[in-house]
Every structure is written in structure tokens, then in C-alpha cells.
Write a protein that holds these residues in place. Structure first.
Motif, PDB file in Angstrom:
ATOM      1  N   SER A  56     122.338 -16.262  38.564  1.00  0.00           N
ATOM      2  CA  SER A  56     121.481 -16.740  37.611  1.00  0.00           C
ATOM      3  C   SER A  56     120.071 -16.092  37.632  1.00  0.00           C
ATOM      4  O   SER A  56     119.717 -15.485  38.442  1.00  0.00           O
ATOM      5  N   PHE A  57     119.110 -16.651  36.381  1.00  0.00           N
ATOM      6  CA  PHE A  57     118.036 -15.903  36.490  1.00  0.00           C
ATOM      7  C   PHE A  57     117.249 -16.312  37.767  1.00  0.00           C
ATOM      8  O   PHE A  57     116.017 -15.704  38.029  1.00  0.00           O
ATOM      9  N   ILE A  58     117.542 -17.317  38.590  1.00  0.00           N
ATOM     10  CA  ILE A  58     116.853 -17.761  39.663  1.00  0.00           C
ATOM     11  C   ILE A  58     116.818 -16.560  40.777  1.00  0.00           C
ATOM     12  O   ILE A  58     115.780 -16.298  41.362  1.00  0.00           O
ATOM     13  N   GLN A  59     117.967 -15.789  40.766  1.00  0.00           N
ATOM     14  CA  GLN A  59     117.923 -14.486  41.633  1.00  0.00           C
ATOM     15  C   GLN A  59     116.598 -13.615  41.313  1.00  0.00           C
ATOM     16  O   GLN A  59     116.386 -12.923  42.490  1.00  0.00           O
ATOM     17  N   ARG A  60     116.286 -13.532  40.084  1.00  0.00           N
ATOM     18  CA  ARG A  60     115.064 -12.527  39.785  1.00  0.00           C
ATOM     19  C   ARG A  60     113.689 -12.991  39.528  1.00  0.00           C
ATOM     20  O   ARG A  60     112.979 -12.553  39.269  1.00  0.00           O
ATOM     21  N   MET A  61     113.576 -14.298  40.061  1.00  0.00           N
ATOM     22  CA  MET A  61     112.296 -14.780  39.906  1.00  0.00           C
ATOM     23  C   MET A  61     111.473 -14.418  41.236  1.00  0.00           C
ATOM     24  O   MET A  61     111.863 -14.176  42.329  1.00  0.00           O
ATOM     25  N   PRO A  62     109.898 -14.321  40.990  1.00  0.00           N
ATOM     26  CA  PRO A  62     109.142 -13.841  42.146  1.00  0.00           C
ATOM     27  C   PRO A  62     109.385 -14.521  43.443  1.00  0.00           C
ATOM     28  O   PRO A  62     109.079 -15.956  43.397  1.00  0.00           O
ATOM     29  N   PHE A  63     109.501 -13.676  44.367  1.00  0.00           N
ATOM     30  CA  PHE A  63     109.462 -14.359  45.784  1.00  0.00           C
ATOM     31  C   PHE A  63     110.666 -15.337  46.075  1.00  0.00           C
ATOM     32  O   PHE A  63     110.752 -16.128  46.951  1.00  0.00           O
ATOM     33  N   ALA A  64     111.597 -15.282  45.291  1.00  0.00           N
ATOM     34  CA  ALA A  64     112.885 -16.110  45.241  1.00  0.00           C
ATOM     35  C   ALA A  64     113.806 -15.712  46.479  1.00  0.00           C
ATOM     36  O   ALA A  64     114.241 -16.925  47.219  1.00  0.00           O
ATOM     37  N   ARG A  65     113.577 -14.592  47.075  1.00  0.00           N
ATOM     38  CA  ARG A  65     114.277 -14.106  48.407  1.00  0.00           C
ATOM     39  C   ARG A  65     114.005 -15.407  49.331  1.00  0.00           C
ATOM     40  O   ARG A  65     114.737 -15.948  50.124  1.00  0.00           O
ATOM     41  N   LYS A  66     112.769 -15.571  49.598  1.00  0.00           N
ATOM     42  CA  LYS A  66     112.233 -16.626  50.638  1.00  0.00           C
ATOM     43  C   LYS A  66     111.851 -17.765  50.173  1.00  0.00           C
ATOM     44  O   LYS A  66     111.735 -18.951  50.914  1.00  0.00           O
ATOM     45  N   ARG A  67     111.733 -18.147  48.954  1.00  0.00           N
ATOM     46  CA  ARG A  67     111.355 -19.391  48.268  1.00  0.00           C
ATOM     47  C   ARG A  67     111.999 -19.902  47.120  1.00  0.00           C
ATOM     48  O   ARG A  67     111.312 -20.580  46.167  1.00  0.00           O
ATOM     49  N   PHE A  68     113.226 -19.629  46.987  1.00  0.00           N
ATOM     50  CA  PHE A  68     113.933 -20.033  45.922  1.00  0.00           C
ATOM     51  C   PHE A  68     114.026 -21.280  45.643  1.00  0.00           C
ATOM     52  O   PHE A  68     114.195 -22.057  44.778  1.00  0.00           O
ATOM     53  N   ARG A  69     113.972 -22.162  46.758  1.00  0.00           N
ATOM     54  CA  ARG A  69     114.013 -23.825  46.801  1.00  0.00           C
ATOM     55  C   ARG A  69     112.775 -24.360  45.999  1.00  0.00           C
ATOM     56  O   ARG A  69     112.728 -25.179  45.265  1.00  0.00           O
ATOM     57  N   ASN A  70     111.780 -23.398  45.699  1.00  0.00           N
ATOM     58  CA  ASN A  70     110.694 -23.774  45.112  1.00  0.00           C
ATOM     59  C   ASN A  70     110.862 -23.938  43.607  1.00  0.00           C
ATOM     60  O   ASN A  70     110.081 -24.481  42.871  1.00  0.00           O
ATOM     61  N   TYR A  71     111.869 -23.380  42.917  1.00  0.00           N
ATOM     62  CA  TYR A  71     112.496 -23.348  41.732  1.00  0.00           C
ATOM     63  C   TYR A  71     113.397 -24.371  41.434  1.00  0.00           C
ATOM     64  O   TYR A  71     114.171 -24.324  40.386  1.00  0.00           O
ATOM     65  N   LEU A  72     113.339 -25.518  42.150  1.00  0.00           N
ATOM     66  CA  LEU A  72     114.069 -26.620  41.872  1.00  0.00           C
ATOM     67  C   LEU A  72     114.080 -27.253  40.694  1.00  0.00           C
ATOM     68  O   LEU A  72     115.260 -27.590  40.138  1.00  0.00           O
ATOM     69  N   GLN A  73     113.003 -26.958  40.025  1.00  0.00           N
ATOM     70  CA  GLN A  73     112.735 -27.805  38.636  1.00  0.00           C
ATOM     71  C   GLN A  73     113.615 -26.973  37.827  1.00  0.00           C
ATOM     72  O   GLN A  73     113.894 -27.369  36.573  1.00  0.00           O
ATOM     73  N   LEU A  74     113.848 -25.678  37.953  1.00  0.00           N
ATOM     74  CA  LEU A  74     114.681 -24.679  36.910  1.00  0.00           C
ATOM     75  C   LEU A  74     116.252 -24.699  37.309  1.00  0.00           C
ATOM     76  O   LEU A  74     116.690 -24.162  36.269  1.00  0.00           O
TER      77      LEU A  74
END
Length: 365
Positions: A56-74
Motif C-alpha cells: 500500500s501507500f504506507i510502503q512509500r511514506m517518509p521513514f516507513a522502514r523504521k517507523r511504519f507503526r507510526n502510521y497506524l491511523q492511516l
């Protein structure tokens, strides 16, 4: 041919839910795989057998490799963006948002639920305490976010046609949180990795990651008060200092720290009993102990209720306390004994092959 999509939350390590995914992929080798993001290291990708997940677009979010859980709301939005319209069956593996994948008429969605979102439901207050978010504006925002997640989580629970909990405990949590009935399909366990051993040594064993809810320090305190019995403690984690403090001065308690898988197998095979004090969703380590022919002494809530056959493969104690553990150990020692063969036969109920066959039957029905 039935077209199948498998939806997994995220891929960053080969852990418990990935072992379930591995068996899904073996059961349905032609299935396409979807995941919110894929950051698996190369040395852990073998179970995918060369598959490249659609992300999904989460893959391409800034710093996702280390902090993808920070995008929980998305993540609820992200899982809803997967186009699954070309599939006959969607199989989701969910502990957060995967069960919210959107399907249409004529499609069958079977969701294997490891747990409803714990931090959004009954463990919210524990999560806020551990994150230091009990007061202030950041706490208020986090509470609002969890409220919104609960609303989405409950609404999206209506989307799957079939819900499967990994234990009767999780099926009850599903009923409580989502108001839906769920079947039970226990997770697959690698029984061949823990061969049965009839000859037992003199020690008891507790082996787990040392985090607060595992209550390892309770087991250590209990055996520190029974100096005639030997306890070996394998594993480490944030609660390690508390575990070592509980063992201080007890000559019969051996804190081993992290051990290799080979050492863990040997310790499990030779133990008189495996002691488990956590309230766990399921508890794969308990099944591995049974596969090795080792009896269980376990806290009688959570997944242990599904695993232990009282009097035949182990026994359950009713409260997480030192006296309750000590009484259970003494009851175990006073009993007629438990056959390793009975423990192994009990473990066969949780085999990888049985898990695959159950899923295949559901998809084919």
C-alpha cells in the motif's frame, strides 16, 4: 480455478503471525499476497518462496522502514485501497486492520484473527500507561485516535463472511469487542521441531520473552521458595532485571538468559514440566512443550485452556500468584505421573498439516 488473495498486515520480521502466513501460502500456492508494507530482511524472506507482496501507500511514506507503526491511523484507509475485485476468495490474517479489506457480492472473505486490536480495546489503559500518555494534550489526542480506531474496528468487523479466532479466548474477545460469533482454528505449530523425549531430567522449565504480562518473576519466586526443586529460566527481555532479582540468592534457580533454538529444544525435551504463568492469546510454546512429551503447569486462562488436558497432559492453576504456582507444582509431583506419549498425542491437534487442511476445506466449501 478459484482465485485467492491473502491479505497480511505488514512484513518486517518472521514471527508468530508470519508463521501462520507461511502455512496459508503453502496451502494456497497460487494465491496473490497483499501487505500494507514489506520491509522483511533478505535473510528472513525464504518462507515467501519468491513472492513479492503488493503493498500500500504506507510502503512509500517518509521513514516507513523504521517507523511504519507510526502510521497506524492511516492503515484502515490503506487496507481499503487494495483492489481485490478480481478474486473469488480473500483470506486475511489480522491482528489490526487486515480484516477490513473490502470485498463485494460473490466474493468470500475469511478472516483469521490473531486478536482484535488490543491497544484499542481492553488494553487501552495499559498501553497509555506504558507509553507515558496518561495526561496532557498528547494523551488526549491519542485517546481520540484510539476512539476513532475502535469505531472503524467494530464497523469493519462486519465485512468478513467468516471470522476465525486462534483460540476460544480470542473468539470470546471477538464476541465482546465486535458482537460477532467466531469459529476457532488453532495456529499451526512445527511439531517436528520438538521431537518427543521420554527420559526427563530433574529440572522444571520456564521459557519465554521476559515482558511484564508473561509473569516469569512469579514462577521464579515460587521456585525460590521450593529449594528442593530445580528451575531453569530461558529467555530475556525488558523484565529481565526483575526476574534476576527474584532469583537472587536461590541456588536452585538457574537464569540462563537467551539460548539458541537447539538449546531450547533440549531444555524443553528434558524438563519434568514446563511452567507457564501468562494469560496468553494462545501460547505456541506450550504446544511445543507437549510435542516434546513434556507436561504443562499453566495459568488457567487464555489459550492454556484450549491446550492443557487437565490430569492427562498437565494441570491448570487458577490465579497468578506464588502460592498458586507452588500448590500446582506440589500437586503435579504428588500425582500419578503424565505419559510423554499423551502429551505428544495432544500436540498433534495443532499440527501445520491440520491447519492447512482446515483452511483448504473452508475455502473449498
Amino acid at each position: 480455478m478459484t482465485r485467492i488473495a491473502i491479505v497480511h498486515e505488514w512484513l518486517d520480521s518472521y514471527a508468530g503471525s508470519e508463521r501462520v502466513l507461511e502455512q496459508m501460502l503453502i496451502a494456497f500456492p497460487e494465491a496473490d499476497l497483499f501487505a500494507l508494507c514489506d520491509f522483511l530482511p533478505e535473510n528472513e524472506r525464504g518462507f515467501l518462496n519468491g513472492r513479492v507482496p503488493r503493498t500500500s501507500f504506507i510502503q512509500r511514506m517518509p521513514f516507513a522502514r523504521k517507523r511504519f507503526r507510526n502510521y497506524l491511523q492511516l492503515m484502515p484507509i490503506a487496507v481499503e485501497q487494495f483492489d481485490l475485485s478480481g478474486y473469488d476468495v480473500v483470506l486475511s490474517s489480522s491482528h489490526a486492520v487486515a480484516k477490513g479489506a473490502i470485498t463485494g457480492p460473490g466474493q468470500r472473505h475469511i478472516s483469521y484473527v490473531h486478536s482484535p486490536m488490543r491497544y484499542a480495546w481492553d488494553l487501552q489503559h495499559q498501553y497509555l500507561r506504558e507509553a507515558g500518555l496518561t495526561r496532557g494534550l498528547k494523551s488526549l489526542y491519542t485517546r481520540w485516535l484510539l476512539h476513532k480506531l475502535r469505531m472503524w474496528d467494530q464497523a469493519s468487523a462486519a465485512r468478513p463472511d467468516v471470522l476465525l479466532g486462534n483460540s476460544t479466548y480470542i473468539a470470546e474477545r471477538i464476541r465482546k469487542a465486535w458482537g460477532r460469533e467466531a469459529g476457532v482454528l488453532h495456529p499451526p505449530v512445527d511439531l517436528d521441531g520438538f521431537p518427543m523425549q521420554r527420559d526427563k531430567a530433574g529440572h522444571f522449565l520456564v521459557a519465554s520473552r521476559q515482558v511484564p504480562y508473561k509473569r516469569v518473576e512469579l514462577v521464579v519466586e515460587a521456585f525460590a521458595g521450593m529449594p528442593d526443586l530445580v528451575l531453569k529460566v530461558a529467555g530475556d527481555g525488558p523484565s529481565g532485571p526483575r526476574v534476576r532479582a527474584a532469583a537472587a540468592g536461590a541456588q536452585n534457580v538457574h537464569v540462563l538468559g537467551r539460548v539458541s533454538r537447539g538449546e531450547l529444544i533440549g531444555l524443553t525435551q528434558s524438563a519434568r514440566a514446563f511452567v507457564f504463568a501468562a494469560e496468553e492469546d494462545f501460547g505456541i510454546a506450550m504446544v511445543e512443550a507437549q510435542a516434546a512429551g513434556t507436561p504443562l503447569i499453566a495459568y488457567g486462562k487464555g489459550g492454556a485452556v484450549d491446550i492443557v488436558q487437565p490430569g492427562e497432559t498437565g494441570l491448570l492453576f487458577r490465579e497468578q500468584s506464588v502460592p498458586a504456582i507452588q500448590a500446582a507444582v506440589r500437586e503435579f509431583l504428588a500425582g500419578p505421573g503424565i505419559a510423554p506419549e499423551a502429551c505428544r498425542a495432544n500436540a498433534e491437534r495443532f499440527s501445520e498439516q491440520g491447519f492447512r487442511e482446515a483452511l483448504q476445506a473452508m475455502v473449498g466449501s
